[in-house]
Motif scaffolding. Structure first.
Motif, PDB file in Angstrom:
ATOM      1  N   LYS A   6       0.830  -1.209   0.000  1.00 26.92           N
ATOM      2  CA  LYS A   6       0.000   0.000   0.000  1.00 26.92           C
ATOM      3  C   LYS A   6       0.864   1.258   0.000  1.00 26.92           C
ATOM      4  N   ARG A   7       2.019   1.182   0.672  1.00 33.74           N
ATOM      5  CA  ARG A   7       2.910   2.343   0.674  1.00 33.74           C
ATOM      6  C   ARG A   7       3.548   2.562  -0.694  1.00 33.74           C
ATOM      7  N   SER A   8       3.801   1.465  -1.420  1.00 32.44           N
ATOM      8  CA  SER A   8       4.504   1.555  -2.703  1.00 32.44           C
ATOM      9  C   SER A   8       3.587   1.958  -3.854  1.00 32.44           C
ATOM     10  N   PHE A   9       2.313   1.572  -3.759  1.00 37.34           N
ATOM     11  CA  PHE A   9       1.374   1.866  -4.838  1.00 37.34           C
ATOM     12  C   PHE A   9       0.251   2.768  -4.316  1.00 37.34           C
ATOM     13  N   HIS A  10      -0.800   2.905  -5.090  1.00 37.95           N
ATOM     14  CA  HIS A  10      -1.881   3.826  -4.746  1.00 37.95           C
ATOM     15  C   HIS A  10      -2.950   3.105  -3.935  1.00 37.95           C
ATOM     16  N   SER A  11      -3.225   3.592  -2.743  1.00 41.38           N
ATOM     17  CA  SER A  11      -4.303   3.042  -1.923  1.00 41.38           C
ATOM     18  C   SER A  11      -5.601   3.747  -2.273  1.00 41.38           C
ATOM     19  N   HIS A  12      -6.488   3.015  -2.915  1.00 46.82           N
ATOM     20  CA  HIS A  12      -7.779   3.597  -3.277  1.00 46.82           C
ATOM     21  C   HIS A  12      -8.661   3.750  -2.046  1.00 46.82           C
ATOM     22  N   SER A  13      -8.536   2.784  -1.123  1.00 51.26           N
ATOM     23  CA  SER A  13      -9.283   2.804   0.129  1.00 51.26           C
ATOM     24  C   SER A  13      -8.511   1.966   1.136  1.00 51.26           C
ATOM     25  N   GLU A  14      -9.091   1.761   2.294  1.00 51.74           N
ATOM     26  CA  GLU A  14      -8.423   0.985   3.339  1.00 51.74           C
ATOM     27  C   GLU A  14      -8.122  -0.437   2.867  1.00 51.74           C
ATOM     28  N   ASP A  15      -9.025  -1.005   2.048  1.00 51.56           N
ATOM     29  CA  ASP A  15      -8.905  -2.407   1.640  1.00 51.56           C
ATOM     30  C   ASP A  15      -8.517  -2.611   0.187  1.00 51.56           C
ATOM     31  N   ILE A  16      -8.330  -1.539  -0.576  1.00 50.26           N
ATOM     32  CA  ILE A  16      -8.061  -1.688  -2.011  1.00 50.26           C
ATOM     33  C   ILE A  16      -6.802  -0.924  -2.390  1.00 50.26           C
ATOM     34  N   VAL A  17      -5.905  -1.601  -3.120  1.00 46.14           N
ATOM     35  CA  VAL A  17      -4.703  -0.957  -3.634  1.00 46.14           C
ATOM     36  C   VAL A  17      -4.690  -1.117  -5.153  1.00 46.14           C
ATOM     37  N   VAL A  18      -4.225  -0.078  -5.854  1.00 46.79           N
ATOM     38  CA  VAL A  18      -4.164  -0.084  -7.318  1.00 46.79           C
ATOM     39  C   VAL A  18      -2.707  -0.064  -7.740  1.00 46.79           C
ATOM     40  N   MET A  19      -2.325  -1.003  -8.620  1.00 51.06           N
ATOM     41  CA  MET A  19      -0.931  -1.171  -9.029  1.00 51.06           C
ATOM     42  C   MET A  19      -0.810  -1.077 -10.536  1.00 51.06           C
ATOM     43  N   HIS A  20       0.327  -0.519 -10.987  1.00 52.74           N
ATOM     44  CA  HIS A  20       0.573  -0.451 -12.423  1.00 52.74           C
ATOM     45  C   HIS A  20       2.059  -0.659 -12.663  1.00 52.74           C
ATOM     46  N   ASN A  21       2.786   0.400 -13.007  1.00 52.25           N
ATOM     47  CA  ASN A  21       4.200   0.259 -13.333  1.00 52.25           C
ATOM     48  C   ASN A  21       5.009  -0.230 -12.128  1.00 52.25           C
ATOM     49  N   GLY A  22       5.928  -1.135 -12.410  1.00 54.72           N
ATOM     50  CA  GLY A  22       6.829  -1.625 -11.365  1.00 54.72           C
ATOM     51  C   GLY A  22       6.328  -2.845 -10.627  1.00 54.72           C
ATOM     52  N   LEU A  23       5.165  -3.370 -10.986  1.00 51.56           N
ATOM     53  CA  LEU A  23       4.616  -4.497 -10.244  1.00 51.56           C
ATOM     54  C   LEU A  23       5.421  -5.775 -10.464  1.00 51.56           C
ATOM     55  N   PHE A  24       5.862  -6.026 -11.697  1.00 54.57           N
ATOM     56  CA  PHE A  24       6.615  -7.257 -11.943  1.00 54.57           C
ATOM     57  C   PHE A  24       7.945  -7.242 -11.188  1.00 54.57           C
ATOM     58  N   GLU A  25       8.612  -6.104 -11.200  1.00 54.39           N
ATOM     59  CA  GLU A  25       9.874  -5.997 -10.464  1.00 54.39           C
ATOM     60  C   GLU A  25       9.629  -6.210  -8.973  1.00 54.39           C
ATOM     61  N   ARG A  26       8.546  -5.636  -8.466  1.00 53.14           N
ATOM     62  CA  ARG A  26       8.215  -5.816  -7.054  1.00 53.14           C
ATOM     63  C   ARG A  26       7.900  -7.278  -6.749  1.00 53.14           C
ATOM     64  N   TYR A  27       7.204  -7.933  -7.668  1.00 47.28           N
ATOM     65  CA  TYR A  27       6.893  -9.356  -7.496  1.00 47.28           C
ATOM     66  C   TYR A  27       8.171 -10.182  -7.379  1.00 47.28           C
ATOM     67  N   VAL A  28       9.139  -9.896  -8.235  1.00 51.28           N
ATOM     68  CA  VAL A  28      10.392 -10.648  -8.228  1.00 51.28           C
ATOM     69  C   VAL A  28      11.176 -10.391  -6.945  1.00 51.28           C
ATOM     70  N   LYS A  29      11.270  -9.136  -6.531  1.00 53.86           N
ATOM     71  CA  LYS A  29      12.065  -8.780  -5.359  1.00 53.86           C
ATOM     72  C   LYS A  29      11.476  -9.338  -4.072  1.00 53.86           C
ATOM     73  N   ASP A  30      10.154  -9.348  -3.999  1.00 52.28           N
ATOM     74  CA  ASP A  30       9.489  -9.645  -2.735  1.00 52.28           C
ATOM     75  C   ASP A  30       8.787 -10.995  -2.725  1.00 52.28           C
ATOM     76  N   THR A  31       8.975 -11.800  -3.804  1.00 52.39           N
ATOM     77  CA  THR A  31       8.230 -13.058  -3.945  1.00 52.39           C
ATOM     78  C   THR A  31       6.773 -12.799  -3.567  1.00 52.39           C
ATOM     79  N   LEU A  32       6.143 -11.930  -4.305  1.00 53.67           N
ATOM     80  CA  LEU A  32       4.848 -11.347  -3.945  1.00 53.67           C
ATOM     81  C   LEU A  32       3.712 -12.332  -4.239  1.00 53.67           C
ATOM     82  N   CYS A  33       3.527 -13.310  -3.359  1.00 49.14           N
ATOM     83  CA  CYS A  33       2.516 -14.346  -3.571  1.00 49.14           C
ATOM     84  C   CYS A  33       1.167 -13.902  -2.995  1.00 49.14           C
TER      85      CYS A  33
END
Length: 353
Positions: free
Chosen positions: A147-174
């Motif tokens: 939520k800190r790295s991307f856009h928090s639309h609300s308390e329970d929803i985050v919106v992601m676009h550029n940089g998501l694949f790199e973040r997935y690789v770095k953080d094993t984002l399962c």
């Protein structure tokens, strides 16, 4: 987006006559009703056809198709997508279930956030236990960091676009599950279908095709229940309860873990190739991280097979090929000198997941 779009739900099935009624019922019980369900029979030998036929007779939204040859779960999903008529596509496996609000809340989220793909979290059922894998402290921190790295639309929803694949690789984002994925069919990339030669990781390989190419929203509450069943290729056993030093006593479990490990390695090699094709400034570091991940997986296979010297040595050498470190060097010595006692230090890099 059309406020009332048709959602094509793809459900692959192979010998799931026992679990199909509950899975299909969870689609029928959705609070959003404009859907078609395409059950793709991947050459079942049980009564799958009969079960689906009886349910389809009373609900015209349910369709049954059968593959002319067995294609595996990825190929079955591809067959379903080729038959789909909806503007949106969703997936549900034939032994899992959706919570009743899944489609309605996901479509609302996608409309409110103007996103192309929607995901949600999930619960896991192991026997009689219902587990929330995201209750653990490290998972909660991972979600907060997202939520800190991307856009928090609300308390329970985050919106992601550029940089998501790199973040997935770095953080094993399962945090992405095929059972909660809903996407606009127009966003399906050329050549972006499921890889039919993958039996583990085919869903992740498909989902990451949308990373950085689409706006993606994530609902941080569970929308589905994923069953960890004994006949699952990967989650046939609760890995939290495995003692790697006694695993050799259960030959069947050991053999299935080896098969799953090798399938997982094939996906990790695929992921490494995608990293190599990126132009990230820290690509070299991420390739090193990928090498360590591969080394750790081979190390695990070597450790759990250390009572079969030839096989253990082969896997240990593969581990050292990707990353030579103190752990696999010591494990090599243990294997060569037939040391049978357990070693807490050597257990540290083991990753049965």
């Amino acid at each position: 987006m059309n406020p009332n779009p048709l959602v094509s739900v793809i459900m692959p099935a192979f010998n799931r006559a026992r679990t199909l009624p509950a899975a299909i019922a969870s689609v029928q019980e959705q609070s959003y009703g404009n859907w078609e369900l395409i059950v793709v029979d991947d050459r079942s030998t049980d009564t799958t056809r009969k079960v689906v036929g009886e349910l389809a007779a009373s609900d015209s939204r349910i369709q049954y198709i059968s593959n002319k040859r067995a294609k595996g779960v990825g190929g079955a999903r591809n067959s379903g997508m080729l038959h789909a008529k909806g503007d949106l596509i969703a997936f549900l496996d034939s032994d899992d279930v959706w919570l009743p609000f899944h489609l309605e809340e996901t479509l609302r989220m996608m409309q409110d956030t103007d996103t192309d793909v929607g995901f949600a979290l999930w619960l896991e059922r192991q026997g009689d236990r219902l587990i929330d894998p995201f209750e653990e402290a490290h998972q909660q921190e991972r979600l907060r960091a997202l939520k800190r790295s991307f856009h928090s639309h609300s308390e329970d929803i985050v919106v992601m676009h550029n940089g998501l694949f790199e973040r997935y690789v770095k953080d094993t984002l399962c945090i992405f599950h095929i059972n909660t994925m809903v996407f606009k069919r127009e966003k399906l990339q050329p050549g972006g279908m499921f890889l039919e030669d993958f039996h583990i990781g085919e869903d992740t390989a498909f989902m990451i095709n949308f990373f950085d190419h689409c706006r993606i929203s994530l609902q941080m509450k569970p929308h589905s229940i994923y069953h960890l069943s004994p006949d699952s290729l990967y989650f046939f056993i609760d890995r939290r309860e495995i003692d790697p030093d006694r695993l050799h006593l259960d030959k069947q479990a050991l053999q299935k873990l080896e098969q799953a490990g090798l399938q997982a390695l094939a996906f990790k090699q695929f992921l490494r190739q995608k990293i190599a094709a990126c132009d990230w400034h820290d690509r070299k570091r991420l390739l090193l991280l990928s090498s360590y991940t591969l080394a750790r997986q081979y190390y695990t296979l070597s450790y759990i097979h250390r009572f079969e010297k030839r096989k253990a040595l082969r896997y240990c050498l593969q581990s050292m090929k990707h990353n030579v470190n103190l752990f696999n060097l010591l494990l090599m010595c243990y294997i060569l000198f037939s040391v049978k006692k357990s070693n807490n230090f050597l257990r540290r890099p083991i990753d049965l997941w």
